[in-house]
Design a protein around this motif. Structure first.
Motif, PDB file in Angstrom:
ATOM      1  N   GLN A 265       0.933   2.643  -3.444  1.00  0.00           N
ATOM      2  CA  GLN A 265      -0.348   2.971  -4.059  1.00  0.00           C
ATOM      3  C   GLN A 265      -0.843   4.352  -3.656  1.00  0.00           C
ATOM      4  O   GLN A 265      -1.958   4.723  -3.972  1.00  0.00           O
ATOM      5  N   GLN A 266      -0.019   5.112  -2.977  1.00  0.00           N
ATOM      6  CA  GLN A 266      -0.398   6.452  -2.546  1.00  0.00           C
ATOM      7  C   GLN A 266      -0.296   7.429  -3.713  1.00  0.00           C
ATOM      8  O   GLN A 266       0.334   7.143  -4.735  1.00  0.00           O
ATOM      9  N   SER A 267      -0.903   8.578  -3.540  1.00  0.00           N
ATOM     10  CA  SER A 267      -0.855   9.618  -4.549  1.00  0.00           C
ATOM     11  C   SER A 267       0.598   9.994  -4.850  1.00  0.00           C
ATOM     12  O   SER A 267       1.420  10.129  -3.946  1.00  0.00           O
TER      13      SER A 267
ATOM     14  N   SER B 261       0.815  -1.224   0.000  1.00  0.00           N
ATOM     15  CA  SER B 261       0.000   0.000   0.000  1.00  0.00           C
ATOM     16  C   SER B 261       0.849   1.276   0.000  1.00  0.00           C
ATOM     17  O   SER B 261       0.366   2.329  -0.404  1.00  0.00           O
TER      18      SER B 261
ATOM     19  N   LYS C 209       3.385   5.584  -9.107  1.00  0.00           N
ATOM     20  CA  LYS C 209       2.814   4.742 -10.161  1.00  0.00           C
ATOM     21  C   LYS C 209       3.748   3.564 -10.392  1.00  0.00           C
ATOM     22  O   LYS C 209       4.946   3.652 -10.141  1.00  0.00           O
TER      23      LYS C 209
END
Length: 136
Positions: free
Chosen positions: A95-97, A92, A100
């Motif tokens: 997967q943060q802002s 996770s 990519k």
């Protein structure tokens, strides 16, 4: 080092220390810039961050290499790779802002990700990996 170089680095450091946490704005989308400029700007910030953390690095044509990985500018950001024994990451984290194409190795010994932003999220990510490397 000249006085103006010292002043510039001091200002960058001061701005990073006092930056307001505005991560919630990422929900509204990333800012646009010309291709390649985003990646180059992230690379410059990344290099300063490694230097401030005491991590020596060496620039090659399009790659920055350091003791436990590398970074390369791409049109849409900065691709980084870190290696180490049991990296302090979970899926996770990638997967943060501003991240990519993140891939965390099965043994947590390698991570590759494209950073499309340079915000407090990315700085904390790199800081955790630098601290982990220095504790080895």
């Amino acid at each position: 080092m000249t006085k103006s170089e010292d002043d510039g680095r001091g200002l960058d450091h001061l701005m990073e220390q006092n930056e307001t946490e505005l991560d919630f704005l990422a929900a509204y989308g990333e800012s646009s810039s010309d291709d390649g400029e985003q990646g180059e700007a992230i690379m410059q910030a990344f290099k300063r961050f490694l230097k401030a953390g005491g991590i020596p690095s060496k620039e090659h044509t399009e790659r920055l290499e350091f003791e436990f990985g590398w970074a390369e500018v791409e049109p849409s950001g900065l691709r980084v790779m870190f290696e180490g024994e049991y990296l302090p990451l979970v899926a996770s984290d990638l997967q943060q802002s501003g991240f990519k194409e993140g891939v965390l190795g099965d043994g947590k010994d390698k991570v590759t990700v494209l950073m499309t932003l340079w915000s407090s999220t990315q700085r904390r990510f790199v800081e955790r990996l630098v601290e982990h490397h220095q504790s080895q």
